[in-house]
Design a protein around this motif. Structure first.
Motif, PDB file in Angstrom:
ATOM      1  N   PHE A  96      -7.953  -2.782   7.916  1.00 37.29           N
ATOM      2  CA  PHE A  96      -7.481  -1.570   8.158  1.00 37.29           C
ATOM      3  C   PHE A  96      -7.750  -0.503   7.155  1.00 37.29           C
ATOM      4  N   LEU A  97      -7.851  -0.803   5.830  1.00 41.73           N
ATOM      5  CA  LEU A  97      -7.962   0.024   4.588  1.00 41.73           C
ATOM      6  C   LEU A  97      -9.433   0.511   4.523  1.00 41.73           C
ATOM      7  N   LEU A  98     -10.196  -0.476   5.083  1.00 35.27           N
ATOM      8  CA  LEU A  98     -11.714   0.022   4.985  1.00 35.27           C
ATOM      9  C   LEU A  98     -12.289   0.639   6.219  1.00 35.27           C
ATOM     10  N   ASP A  99     -11.699   0.364   7.397  1.00 35.59           N
ATOM     11  CA  ASP A  99     -12.074   1.115   8.656  1.00 35.59           C
ATOM     12  C   ASP A  99     -11.232   2.564   8.912  1.00 35.59           C
ATOM     13  N   HIS A 100     -10.268   2.793   8.102  1.00 32.69           N
ATOM     14  CA  HIS A 100      -9.347   3.804   8.158  1.00 32.69           C
ATOM     15  C   HIS A 100      -9.067   4.293   6.747  1.00 32.69           C
ATOM     16  N   SER A 114      -5.318   5.632   5.345  1.00 32.88           N
ATOM     17  CA  SER A 114      -4.744   4.532   4.266  1.00 32.88           C
ATOM     18  C   SER A 114      -4.253   5.629   3.218  1.00 32.88           C
ATOM     19  N   VAL A 115      -5.188   6.761   2.707  1.00 32.08           N
ATOM     20  CA  VAL A 115      -4.591   7.505   1.615  1.00 32.08           C
ATOM     21  C   VAL A 115      -3.592   8.123   1.942  1.00 32.08           C
ATOM     22  N   GLY A 164       0.017   8.455  -0.021  1.00 33.81           N
ATOM     23  CA  GLY A 164       0.595   9.547  -0.314  1.00 33.81           C
ATOM     24  C   GLY A 164       1.993   9.720   0.058  1.00 33.81           C
ATOM     25  N   VAL A 165       2.126   9.698   1.358  1.00 36.10           N
ATOM     26  CA  VAL A 165       3.401   9.731   1.848  1.00 36.10           C
ATOM     27  C   VAL A 165       4.520   8.790   0.996  1.00 36.10           C
ATOM     28  N   ALA A 166       4.193   7.473   1.005  1.00 34.92           N
ATOM     29  CA  ALA A 166       4.992   6.617   0.472  1.00 34.92           C
ATOM     30  C   ALA A 166       5.433   7.065  -1.017  1.00 34.92           C
ATOM     31  N   ALA A 167       4.203   7.483  -1.833  1.00 34.61           N
ATOM     32  CA  ALA A 167       4.510   7.942  -3.186  1.00 34.61           C
ATOM     33  C   ALA A 167       5.495   9.126  -3.122  1.00 34.61           C
TER      34      ALA A 167
END
Length: 147
Positions: A7-11, A15-16, A20-23
């Protein structure tokens, strides 16, 4: 879990954005709770420090695998992650059926079976760019296997 789902590589944008929302949510929670936590009486005032210490240890322990996931050590690991573990796993290009070497930032994958040679690049140490076909033969083979 995320390394297997890719998921992190394909999207990467999602992911970013999610990070950002979590931070922002974490910062808002700290801002809201910090003032009250400092004013707690006695031992309860130590709770924020203990929580921060536990969080720091968790981040310290988790950062190694996360960095290894995003920055694989070499082109051979990237080949295995991108192709050999996926679309080329059942063919003559699986990791145990090839001889490979790097020439001028080009990963040359030569199957033992005598099938066409793959030329993939850029094959840089700790590179983050995905390996891409560099000639028509490689593109044809990758398309044939659905890569």
């Amino acid at each position: 879990m995320t390394s297997k789902s890719r998921f992190l590589l394909d999207h990467p944008k999602v992911s970013v954005l999610g990070c950002g929302v979590a931070a922002v949510l974490a910062a808002a929670a700290v801002h809201r709770v910090a003032g009250r936590a400092v004013q707690l009486p006695g031992r309860a005032a130590a709770a924020p420090g203990v929580v921060a210490a536990v969080a720091a240890v968790l981040v310290w322990q988790v950062q190694g695998p996360v960095v290894e996931h995003f920055y694989p050590g070499d082109a051979y690991e990237r080949y295995q992650r991108q192709y050999a573990d996926g679309c080329l796993a059942a063919g003559p290009y699986r990791i145990d059926a090839v001889q490979s070497h790097i020439e001028d930032e080009v990963l040359v994958v030569r199957p033992i079976s005598g099938d066409p040679v793959l030329r993939l690049g850029p094959a840089r140490e700790a590179g983050t760019d995905p390996l891409r076909p560099l000639d028509r033969t490689t593109r044809t083979v990758l398309e044939q296997y659905g890569c």
